[in-house]
Design a protein around this motif. Structure first.
Motif, PDB file in Angstrom:
ATOM      1  N   ALA A   1      -3.656  -3.513  -8.987  1.00  0.00           N
ATOM      2  CA  ALA A   1      -4.082  -3.428  -7.403  1.00  0.00           C
ATOM      3  C   ALA A   1      -5.487  -3.782  -6.331  1.00  0.00           C
ATOM      4  CB  ALA A   1      -4.008  -1.482  -7.058  1.00  0.00           C
ATOM      5  N   TRP A   2      -6.513  -3.525  -7.811  1.00  0.00           N
ATOM      6  CA  TRP A   2      -7.743  -3.641  -7.154  1.00  0.00           C
ATOM      7  C   TRP A   2      -7.716  -5.360  -6.920  1.00  0.00           C
ATOM      8  CZ3 TRP A   2     -11.739  -1.624  -5.008  1.00  0.00           C
ATOM      9  CH2 TRP A   2     -11.954  -0.263  -5.374  1.00  0.00           C
TER      10      TRP A   2
ATOM     11  N   MET B   1       8.128  -8.239  -0.744  1.00  0.00           N
ATOM     12  CA  MET B   1       7.244  -6.536  -0.578  1.00  0.00           C
ATOM     13  C   MET B   1       6.472  -7.508   0.021  1.00  0.00           C
ATOM     14  SD  MET B   1       6.386  -3.879  -3.170  1.00  0.00           S
ATOM     15  CE  MET B   1       7.927  -3.077  -3.024  1.00  0.00           C
ATOM     16  N   SER B   2       4.923  -6.842   0.797  1.00  0.00           N
ATOM     17  CA  SER B   2       3.785  -6.687   0.873  1.00  0.00           C
ATOM     18  C   SER B   2       3.111  -6.663   0.475  1.00  0.00           C
ATOM     19  CB  SER B   2       3.216  -6.664   2.665  1.00  0.00           C
ATOM     20  OG  SER B   2       3.175  -5.138   2.481  1.00  0.00           O
ATOM     21  N   ARG B   3       1.162  -7.188   0.330  1.00  0.00           N
ATOM     22  CA  ARG B   3       0.306  -6.665  -0.501  1.00  0.00           C
ATOM     23  C   ARG B   3      -0.049  -5.058  -1.368  1.00  0.00           C
ATOM     24  NH1 ARG B   3      -3.598 -11.061  -1.860  1.00  0.00           N
ATOM     25  NH2 ARG B   3      -4.973  -9.233  -2.168  1.00  0.00           N
ATOM     26  N   SER B   4       0.677  -4.585   0.685  1.00  0.00           N
ATOM     27  CA  SER B   4      -0.358  -2.810   0.448  1.00  0.00           C
ATOM     28  C   SER B   4       0.905  -2.757   0.316  1.00  0.00           C
ATOM     29  CB  SER B   4      -0.363  -3.086   2.322  1.00  0.00           C
ATOM     30  OG  SER B   4       0.706  -3.297   3.359  1.00  0.00           O
ATOM     31  N   ARG B   5       1.943  -3.088   0.073  1.00  0.00           N
ATOM     32  CA  ARG B   5       3.257  -1.976   0.070  1.00  0.00           C
ATOM     33  C   ARG B   5       3.212  -2.060  -1.489  1.00  0.00           C
ATOM     34  NH1 ARG B   5       8.719  -2.490   2.530  1.00  0.00           N
ATOM     35  NH2 ARG B   5       8.494  -0.087   2.891  1.00  0.00           N
ATOM     36  N   LEU B   6       3.233  -3.539  -2.418  1.00  0.00           N
ATOM     37  CA  LEU B   6       2.782  -3.253  -3.738  1.00  0.00           C
ATOM     38  C   LEU B   6       1.320  -2.718  -4.541  1.00  0.00           C
ATOM     39  CD1 LEU B   6       4.038  -4.518  -6.254  1.00  0.00           C
ATOM     40  CD2 LEU B   6       2.482  -7.098  -5.415  1.00  0.00           C
ATOM     41  N   ARG B   7       0.533  -2.374  -3.221  1.00  0.00           N
ATOM     42  CA  ARG B   7      -0.286  -1.940  -3.918  1.00  0.00           C
ATOM     43  C   ARG B   7      -0.107  -0.655  -3.756  1.00  0.00           C
ATOM     44  NH1 ARG B   7      -4.789   0.265  -1.910  1.00  0.00           N
ATOM     45  NH2 ARG B   7      -6.618   0.745  -2.646  1.00  0.00           N
ATOM     46  N   ILE B   8       0.656   0.026  -3.343  1.00  0.00           N
ATOM     47  CA  ILE B   8       0.808   1.652  -3.139  1.00  0.00           C
ATOM     48  C   ILE B   8       1.946   2.061  -4.010  1.00  0.00           C
ATOM     49  CG2 ILE B   8       2.517   3.330  -1.905  1.00  0.00           C
ATOM     50  CD1 ILE B   8       0.668   1.559   1.002  1.00  0.00           C
ATOM     51  N   SER B   9       2.339   0.916  -4.279  1.00  0.00           N
ATOM     52  CA  SER B   9       3.859   1.218  -5.364  1.00  0.00           C
ATOM     53  C   SER B   9       3.367   1.380  -6.483  1.00  0.00           C
ATOM     54  CB  SER B   9       5.193  -0.317  -5.725  1.00  0.00           C
ATOM     55  OG  SER B   9       5.056  -0.115  -4.345  1.00  0.00           O
ATOM     56  N   LEU B  10       1.791   0.067  -6.703  1.00  0.00           N
ATOM     57  CA  LEU B  10       1.206   1.192  -8.481  1.00  0.00           C
ATOM     58  C   LEU B  10       0.560   1.634  -8.744  1.00  0.00           C
ATOM     59  CD1 LEU B  10      -0.499  -3.400  -8.520  1.00  0.00           C
ATOM     60  CD2 LEU B  10       1.553  -2.308  -9.972  1.00  0.00           C
ATOM     61  N   LEU B  11      -0.453   2.421  -7.339  1.00  0.00           N
ATOM     62  CA  LEU B  11      -0.593   3.606  -7.297  1.00  0.00           C
ATOM     63  C   LEU B  11       0.147   4.505  -7.078  1.00  0.00           C
ATOM     64  CD1 LEU B  11      -2.771   3.080  -4.389  1.00  0.00           C
ATOM     65  CD2 LEU B  11      -3.169   2.474  -6.440  1.00  0.00           C
ATOM     66  N   LEU B  12       1.399   4.371  -7.052  1.00  0.00           N
ATOM     67  CA  LEU B  12       2.416   5.690  -7.289  1.00  0.00           C
ATOM     68  C   LEU B  12       3.146   5.300  -9.218  1.00  0.00           C
ATOM     69  CD1 LEU B  12       5.019   5.505  -4.190  1.00  0.00           C
ATOM     70  CD2 LEU B  12       3.328   7.079  -4.750  1.00  0.00           C
ATOM     71  N   VAL B  13       2.929   4.076  -9.245  1.00  0.00           N
ATOM     72  CA  VAL B  13       3.518   4.112 -11.357  1.00  0.00           C
ATOM     73  C   VAL B  13       1.687   4.581 -11.774  1.00  0.00           C
ATOM     74  CG1 VAL B  13       4.488   2.786 -12.542  1.00  0.00           C
ATOM     75  CG2 VAL B  13       4.714   2.102 -10.208  1.00  0.00           C
ATOM     76  N   ILE B  14       1.217   4.663 -11.507  1.00  0.00           N
ATOM     77  CA  ILE B  14      -0.590   5.057 -11.859  1.00  0.00           C
ATOM     78  C   ILE B  14      -0.319   6.748 -12.218  1.00  0.00           C
ATOM     79  CG2 ILE B  14      -2.740   5.424 -11.772  1.00  0.00           C
ATOM     80  CD1 ILE B  14      -2.847   2.786 -11.116  1.00  0.00           C
ATOM     81  N   ALA B  15       0.323   7.134 -10.539  1.00  0.00           N
ATOM     82  CA  ALA B  15       0.310   8.864 -10.863  1.00  0.00           C
ATOM     83  C   ALA B  15       1.397   8.432 -12.237  1.00  0.00           C
ATOM     84  CB  ALA B  15       0.438   8.961  -9.365  1.00  0.00           C
ATOM     85  N   VAL B  16       2.276   7.984 -11.487  1.00  0.00           N
ATOM     86  CA  VAL B  16       3.785   8.753 -13.046  1.00  0.00           C
ATOM     87  C   VAL B  16       2.962   8.855 -14.578  1.00  0.00           C
ATOM     88  CG1 VAL B  16       6.096   8.149 -14.042  1.00  0.00           C
ATOM     89  CG2 VAL B  16       5.563   8.554 -11.653  1.00  0.00           C
ATOM     90  N   LEU B  17       2.476   7.507 -14.779  1.00  0.00           N
ATOM     91  CA  LEU B  17       1.900   7.697 -15.784  1.00  0.00           C
ATOM     92  C   LEU B  17       1.271   8.501 -16.475  1.00  0.00           C
ATOM     93  CD1 LEU B  17       1.517   3.502 -15.799  1.00  0.00           C
ATOM     94  CD2 LEU B  17       3.117   5.141 -17.366  1.00  0.00           C
TER      95      LEU B  17
END
Length: 77
Positions: free
Chosen positions: A59-60, A1-17
């Motif tokens: 993510a940062w 998984m690329s860094r940008s995809r991982l970052r986007i995934s983390l941001l989606l998890v943050i939204a769910v949280l």
């Protein structure tokens, strides 16, 4: 998984949280149970906020920030 995809995934998890931190799962007038001396909905919200802080930090760390000053080419700095 690329860094940008991982970052986007983390941001989606943050939204769910953030959504999970809202006690929508509780019935109106339901008596809260205590978790670590706190009402259960407060404990869930605190856990979600702590997890958001950690995931936001990760993510940062995955964000590429250019070192050069964007105004240096125009002579604005």
């Amino acid at each position: 998984m690329s860094r940008s995809r991982l970052r986007i995934s983390l941001l989606l998890v943050i939204a769910v949280l953030y959504i999970a931190s809202i006690p929508w799962y509780r019935e109106t007038g339901q008596m809260p149970s205590l978790v670590f001396g706190l009402p259960d909905w407060v404990a869930v919200a605190l856990f979600c906020y702590a997890a958001v802080a950690v995931l936001n930090m990760i993510a940062w760390l995955l964000t590429d920030i250019p070192d050069e000053d964007p105004g240096a080419d125009r002579g604005d700095s």
